[in-house]
Design a protein around this motif. Structure first.
Motif, PDB file in Angstrom:
ATOM      1  N   ILE A  97       0.884  -1.160   0.000  1.00 21.93           N
ATOM      2  CA  ILE A  97       0.000   0.000   0.000  1.00 21.93           C
ATOM      3  C   ILE A  97       0.925   1.214   0.000  1.00 21.93           C
ATOM      4  N   VAL A  98       0.592   2.218  -0.781  1.00 25.64           N
ATOM      5  CA  VAL A  98       1.449   3.403  -0.871  1.00 25.64           C
ATOM      6  C   VAL A  98       0.615   4.673  -0.725  1.00 25.64           C
ATOM      7  N   GLY A  99       1.304   5.772  -0.530  1.00 25.44           N
ATOM      8  CA  GLY A  99       0.679   7.083  -0.530  1.00 25.44           C
ATOM      9  C   GLY A  99      -0.331   7.290   0.570  1.00 25.44           C
ATOM     10  N   ASP A 100      -1.388   7.976   0.224  1.00 24.30           N
ATOM     11  CA  ASP A 100      -2.446   8.337   1.151  1.00 24.30           C
ATOM     12  C   ASP A 100      -3.086   7.095   1.779  1.00 24.30           C
ATOM     13  N   GLU A 101      -3.209   6.039   0.997  1.00 26.16           N
ATOM     14  CA  GLU A 101      -3.836   4.828   1.508  1.00 26.16           C
ATOM     15  C   GLU A 101      -2.985   4.169   2.586  1.00 26.16           C
ATOM     16  N   ALA A 102      -1.664   4.201   2.437  1.00 26.06           N
ATOM     17  CA  ALA A 102      -0.781   3.659   3.470  1.00 26.06           C
ATOM     18  C   ALA A 102      -0.962   4.438   4.763  1.00 26.06           C
ATOM     19  N   SER A 103      -1.075   5.735   4.650  1.00 23.45           N
ATOM     20  CA  SER A 103      -1.273   6.586   5.820  1.00 23.45           C
ATOM     21  C   SER A 103      -2.610   6.293   6.492  1.00 23.45           C
ATOM     22  N   LYS A 104      -3.659   6.115   5.702  1.00 24.87           N
ATOM     23  CA  LYS A 104      -4.983   5.819   6.248  1.00 24.87           C
ATOM     24  C   LYS A 104      -4.996   4.479   6.980  1.00 24.87           C
ATOM     25  N   VAL A 105      -4.379   3.472   6.380  1.00 26.89           N
ATOM     26  CA  VAL A 105      -4.340   2.154   7.018  1.00 26.89           C
ATOM     27  C   VAL A 105      -3.493   2.211   8.291  1.00 26.89           C
ATOM     28  N   ALA A 106      -2.374   2.916   8.248  1.00 30.56           N
ATOM     29  CA  ALA A 106      -1.529   3.050   9.441  1.00 30.56           C
ATOM     30  C   ALA A 106      -2.294   3.746  10.558  1.00 30.56           C
ATOM     31  N   ASP A 107      -3.027   4.783  10.231  1.00 23.65           N
ATOM     32  CA  ASP A 107      -3.824   5.491  11.231  1.00 23.65           C
ATOM     33  C   ASP A 107      -4.881   4.562  11.817  1.00 23.65           C
ATOM     34  N   TRP A 108      -5.567   3.825  10.976  1.00 29.54           N
ATOM     35  CA  TRP A 108      -6.610   2.884  11.398  1.00 29.54           C
ATOM     36  C   TRP A 108      -6.019   1.791  12.294  1.00 29.54           C
ATOM     37  N   LEU A 109      -4.889   1.244  11.894  1.00 23.72           N
ATOM     38  CA  LEU A 109      -4.270   0.196  12.694  1.00 23.72           C
ATOM     39  C   LEU A 109      -3.742   0.728  14.025  1.00 23.72           C
ATOM     40  N   SER A 110      -3.286   1.973  14.045  1.00 21.05           N
ATOM     41  CA  SER A 110      -2.753   2.546  15.292  1.00 21.05           C
ATOM     42  C   SER A 110      -3.857   2.704  16.353  1.00 21.05           C
ATOM     43  N   GLU A 111      -5.103   2.705  15.926  1.00 17.23           N
ATOM     44  CA  GLU A 111      -6.225   2.793  16.865  1.00 17.23           C
ATOM     45  C   GLU A 111      -6.555   1.455  17.507  1.00 17.23           C
ATOM     46  N   HIS A 112      -5.960   0.371  17.021  1.00 15.67           N
ATOM     47  CA  HIS A 112      -6.209  -0.962  17.578  1.00 15.67           C
ATOM     48  C   HIS A 112      -5.248  -1.192  18.733  1.00 15.67           C
ATOM     49  N   LYS A 113      -5.775  -1.003  19.945  1.00 15.32           N
ATOM     50  CA  LYS A 113      -4.945  -1.107  21.145  1.00 15.32           C
ATOM     51  C   LYS A 113      -5.495  -2.135  22.100  1.00 15.32           C
TER      52      LYS A 113
END
Length: 113
Positions: A97-113
């Motif tokens: 995944i690259v670009g904006d989509e990589a950032s969106k997925v990273a943000d989404w995954l960072s919320e999984h705590k």
């Protein structure tokens, strides 16, 4: 004899026409490799994940071939997750995944705590 040749020629032409490619379905569309993903046009991080990541990390984030991501946000920051997505790690290839989509997925995954 001429009728047989004519029939053979017409039959062959008809068969070749029927077996030709159907370019009308792809007219005006960009090739899939030019898009960041093919199913996540709305930018939904969960859909991007499902399309690109779930084959290794499972749809429910519990892992399989890849590690469990259910609590990845408690171990890694958004920037660290994005770094792994872009650069790969272990058996994970880079830039799935690259670009904006990589950032969106990273943000989404960072919320999984």
């Amino acid at each position: 004899m001429k009728k047989k040749w004519l029939a053979l020629l017409l039959g062959t032409s008809l068969a070749l026409t029927a077996c030709g490619s159907n370019d009308d379905d792809n007219a005006g569309k960009e090739p899939a490799e030019n898009k960041e993903t093919t199913t996540a046009g709305a930018g939904d991080a969960a859909k991007i994940y499902e399309n690109k990541c779930s084959s290794c990390h499972a749809v429910n984030l519990e892992g399989g071939v890849g590690p469990n991501l259910t609590e990845v946000g408690s171990r890694l920051s958004k920037d660290e997750i994005e770094h792994v997505i872009l650069n790969g790690q272990g058996g994970m290839p880079k830039e799935l995944i690259v670009g904006d989509e990589a950032s969106k997925v990273a943000d989404w995954l960072s919320e999984h705590k």
